[in-house]
Design a protein around this motif. Structure first.
Motif, short mmCIF file in Angstrom:
data_model
loop_
_atom_site.label_atom_id
_atom_site.label_comp_id
_atom_site.label_asym_id
_atom_site.label_seq_id
_atom_site.Cartn_x
_atom_site.Cartn_y
_atom_site.Cartn_z
N ALA A 238 -55.29 -65.96 6.92
CA ALA A 238 -55.38 -65.16 8.15
C ALA A 238 -56.42 -64.08 7.96
CB ALA A 238 -54.03 -64.54 8.50
N GLY A 239 -56.93 -63.55 9.07
CA GLY A 239 -57.87 -62.44 9.00
C GLY A 239 -57.23 -61.22 8.37
N VAL A 240 -57.98 -60.53 7.53
CA VAL A 240 -57.41 -59.42 6.76
C VAL A 240 -57.63 -58.07 7.43
CG1 VAL A 240 -57.66 -60.65 4.59
CG2 VAL A 240 -59.53 -59.21 5.39
N ARG A 241 -58.52 -57.98 8.43
CA ARG A 241 -58.87 -56.68 8.97
C ARG A 241 -57.71 -56.02 9.71
NH1 ARG A 241 -63.39 -59.89 10.45
NH2 ARG A 241 -65.10 -59.60 8.99
N GLN A 242 -56.83 -56.83 10.30
CA GLN A 242 -55.74 -56.28 11.09
C GLN A 242 -54.48 -56.02 10.27
OE1 GLN A 242 -55.33 -59.18 14.18
NE2 GLN A 242 -56.91 -58.28 15.46
N LEU A 243 -54.42 -56.52 9.03
CA LEU A 243 -53.18 -56.40 8.27
C LEU A 243 -52.82 -54.95 7.94
CD1 LEU A 243 -53.40 -59.49 5.87
CD2 LEU A 243 -52.52 -59.32 8.22
N PRO A 244 -53.75 -54.10 7.50
CA PRO A 244 -53.37 -52.69 7.28
C PRO A 244 -52.90 -52.01 8.56
CG PRO A 244 -55.46 -53.20 6.19
CD PRO A 244 -55.13 -54.38 7.06
N LEU A 245 -53.52 -52.34 9.66
CA LEU A 245 -53.12 -51.78 10.95
C LEU A 245 -51.68 -52.18 11.30
CD1 LEU A 245 -55.22 -51.75 14.18
CD2 LEU A 245 -53.08 -53.01 14.19
N LEU A 246 -51.34 -53.44 11.04
CA LEU A 246 -49.98 -53.90 11.34
C LEU A 246 -48.95 -53.23 10.43
CD1 LEU A 246 -50.76 -57.71 11.81
CD2 LEU A 246 -50.31 -56.02 13.60
N ARG A 247 -49.31 -53.07 9.16
CA ARG A 247 -48.38 -52.38 8.25
C ARG A 247 -48.15 -50.94 8.69
NH1 ARG A 247 -51.70 -55.13 4.27
NH2 ARG A 247 -50.54 -56.88 3.34
N ALA A 248 -49.23 -50.28 9.07
CA ALA A 248 -49.10 -48.89 9.53
C ALA A 248 -48.27 -48.78 10.80
CB ALA A 248 -50.49 -48.29 9.76
N ALA A 249 -48.26 -49.86 11.60
CA ALA A 249 -47.50 -49.86 12.85
C ALA A 249 -46.02 -50.10 12.63
CB ALA A 249 -48.06 -50.91 13.79
N GLY A 250 -45.63 -50.48 11.39
CA GLY A 250 -44.22 -50.70 11.10
C GLY A 250 -43.86 -52.11 10.71
N ALA A 251 -44.84 -52.94 10.32
CA ALA A 251 -44.56 -54.32 9.97
C ALA A 251 -44.55 -54.52 8.45
CB ALA A 251 -45.61 -55.24 10.59
N ASP A 252 -43.52 -55.18 7.97
CA ASP A 252 -43.51 -55.72 6.61
C ASP A 252 -43.92 -57.18 6.73
OD1 ASP A 252 -42.56 -53.32 5.43
OD2 ASP A 252 -40.53 -53.82 6.10
N LEU A 253 -45.00 -57.56 6.06
CA LEU A 253 -45.63 -58.85 6.30
C LEU A 253 -45.15 -59.91 5.32
CD1 LEU A 253 -49.30 -57.63 6.93
CD2 LEU A 253 -47.43 -57.90 8.57
N VAL A 254 -45.01 -61.12 5.84
CA VAL A 254 -44.69 -62.28 5.02
C VAL A 254 -45.60 -63.41 5.47
CG1 VAL A 254 -42.80 -62.93 6.60
CG2 VAL A 254 -42.89 -63.90 4.29
#
Length: 509
Positions: A238-254
């Protein structure tokens, strides 16, 4: 009609680019003032001893950039604002603007300065093709008709005219199940996804059914709850540019693997995720289209678990080889948030996008925009509404599909001819190719060589959670067809000359 002093080196190649560069600099330096009428293409071609098609190509390039205006019966003139486009000190020219380099006409040699990174995105659209004249016409109509009060703070969820036009457009083109009240204007896909994750994690205002209260009163009455987090599944790769943004928004990613049918729904179910973000129309980066079977399984999973699907409508507007693929949101409007923008279709700098969501989430997004930044710029929203309503948006997309398809075909043909070791996938849509490299090739080395040859490329390895074979994303939107062969041929020679990959290339004599 102006006589022109143009210096053209026919032996160097790239004559059309040279003419465009000379004229562009003449405008920037003030030698060609606004309103000056240029010679007809046939006359200039005769003066220079060139074919008319070369001059036409140069004129068309400058019209697309906004330096020239071409009107039937009037001819080609310097645009009113073009002379004010000053050259910035220390700015770098794009490959199309540069003199031919040792790597080949229109390419960037290793000794030359590199473009800024955003110019090298494999997903970047051709900004020279932005429809300046039609956009300007929409802006003039908007300013002529817009009431004074419309220039005040608007609804933070978006001006009604744009929400109505986009709702109708998405229903017509993407088979979305949408009404204007459930569509929120956002500042692009990234903001739409971030706000949606915050809503799902309980970090945004919650809407109570009070239609008698406007947005700012509701905001005061219902404050933001305590921050929470949500387990969000994402595709792998997946694209990596949005992952830090999603984590900061409250997402724990799997991470959940993607195969030839799209995301593995069985593996998704085992994660326990309460939401999933995916790109079903053209998976980024592999280019896979989510299969009908997987779509049904995904909706069934969301309904059974009460989970939400975040649908990034990535590359949906540019499909080339098959019928359009409808969005997931149209299949389950209460379980899907559809997020899109005009970043690929028009320009990223407009910062205009949308989120189509179930009423409760849409209300939270609307209130959040009021608290965050009071909503998107009003005037640009009205202009986009006019641009869609007049059919100019549809016409622009049809024109760009033809251009992008021709550029894609040229790049695929060049790779097949000069680098047959590379397997090309994901060509049915979008602005880039997924190029699988042979086992043992080093992504970083190939990326470096490809950039030297003027190609827009990105390595795939940083996008993977689990290891996978070497691959690249290769952009074609900004690569004119006649340059694709030159660039790929130069890359093949560079790779063969360095002997980095233990294979032998037969290069043309």
């Amino acid at each position: 009609m102006a006589d022109l002093h143009l210096v053209v080196d026919r032996a160097a190649g790239g004559v059309a680019a040279q003419i465009a560069r000379e004229l562009r600099e003449a405008v920037r330096r003030g030698r060609l003032a606004a309103g000056v009428r240029l010679p007809a293409s046939r006359e200039l071609a005769r003066d220079l001893g060139l074919s008319r098609g070369v001059v036409v190509e140069a004129y068309e390039q400058l019209v697309a950039e906004g330096f020239l205006i071409s009107r039937t019966g009037v001819g080609t003139t310097v645009a009113p604002a073009a002379s004010h486009q000053a050259v910035l000190p220390g700015s770098l020219s794009r490959p199309q603007d540069s003199a031919p380099s040792p790597a080949g006409p229109g390419m960037t040699s290793p000794a030359e300065g590199r473009e800024p990174y955003h110019e090298r995105r494999s997903t970047a659209p051709d900004l020279r093709a932005f429809p300046r004249e039609r956009w300007l016409a929409s802006m003039r109509r908007t300013l002529a008709a817009l009431p004074v009060e419309a220039l005040d703070y608007g609804d933070p969820g978006g001006v009604p005219a744009l929400r109505e036009e986009l709702a109708a457009y998405l229903g017509r083109v993407r088979a979305a199940d949408v009404v204007p009240d459930n569509l929120v204007i956002v500042g692009g896909v990234a903001q739409g996804l971030s706000l949606t994750v915050q809503a799902l994690a309980g970090r945004l205002p919650q809407v109570r059914a009070r239609p008698d209260l406007d947005w700012f009163v509701q905001r005061v009455e219902y404050p933001v709850p305590s921050p929470g987090r949500i387990l969000l599944a994402v595709e792998d790769p997946a694209g990596v540019r949005q992952l830090p943004l999603l984590r900061a928004a409250g997402a724990d990613l799997v991470a959940v693997p993607v195969d030839d049918e799209g995301i593995d729904v069985g593996a998704l179910a085992e994660t326990g995720a309460r939401a999933v973000m995916l790109t079903p129309a053209h998976q980024y980066p592999t280019g896979v289209v989510l299969s009908p079977r997987r779509r049904a399984e995904l909706i069934e999973w969301a309904v059974a678990t009460g989970a939400m699907i975040l649908e990034d409508d990535y590359d949906a507007e540019f499909r080339f080889d098959r019928d359009p693929v409808g969005c997931l949101q149209g299949l389950a409007a209460d379980r899907v948030v559809l997020v899109g923008s005009v970043s690929k279709s028009l320009a990223p700098g407009l910062r205009l996008g949308w989120a189509v969501a179930p009423p409760r989430i849409a209300g939270s997004l609307r209130l959040a925009r009021g608290e965050l930044d009071m909503g998107s710029p009003v005037l640009e929203q009205y202009v986009l509404a006019d641009f869609v309503a007049t059919g100019d948006y549809d016409r622009h997309l049809r024109r760009m599909r033809r251009q992008y398809r021709a550029r894609r075909d040229a790049l695929v043909l060049a790779l097949g001819e000069h680098l047959p070791e590379i397997t090309v996938r994901g060509v049915s849509a979008g602005l880039n190719l997924f190029a699988e490299l042979p086992y043992g090739w080093d992504e970083a080395s190939v990326v470096a060589r490809a950039e030297e040859c003027g190609l827009a490329v990105e390595p795939v390895e940083p996008m993977r959670h689990a290891p996978g074979p070497p691959a690249l994303l290769m952009g074609f939107a900004r690569l004119p067809g006649h340059r694709a062969g030159q660039a790929v041929r130069a890359l093949a020679r560079a790779l063969g000359a360095r002997g980095e990959f233990r294979f032998r290339l037969e290069t043309p004599g």
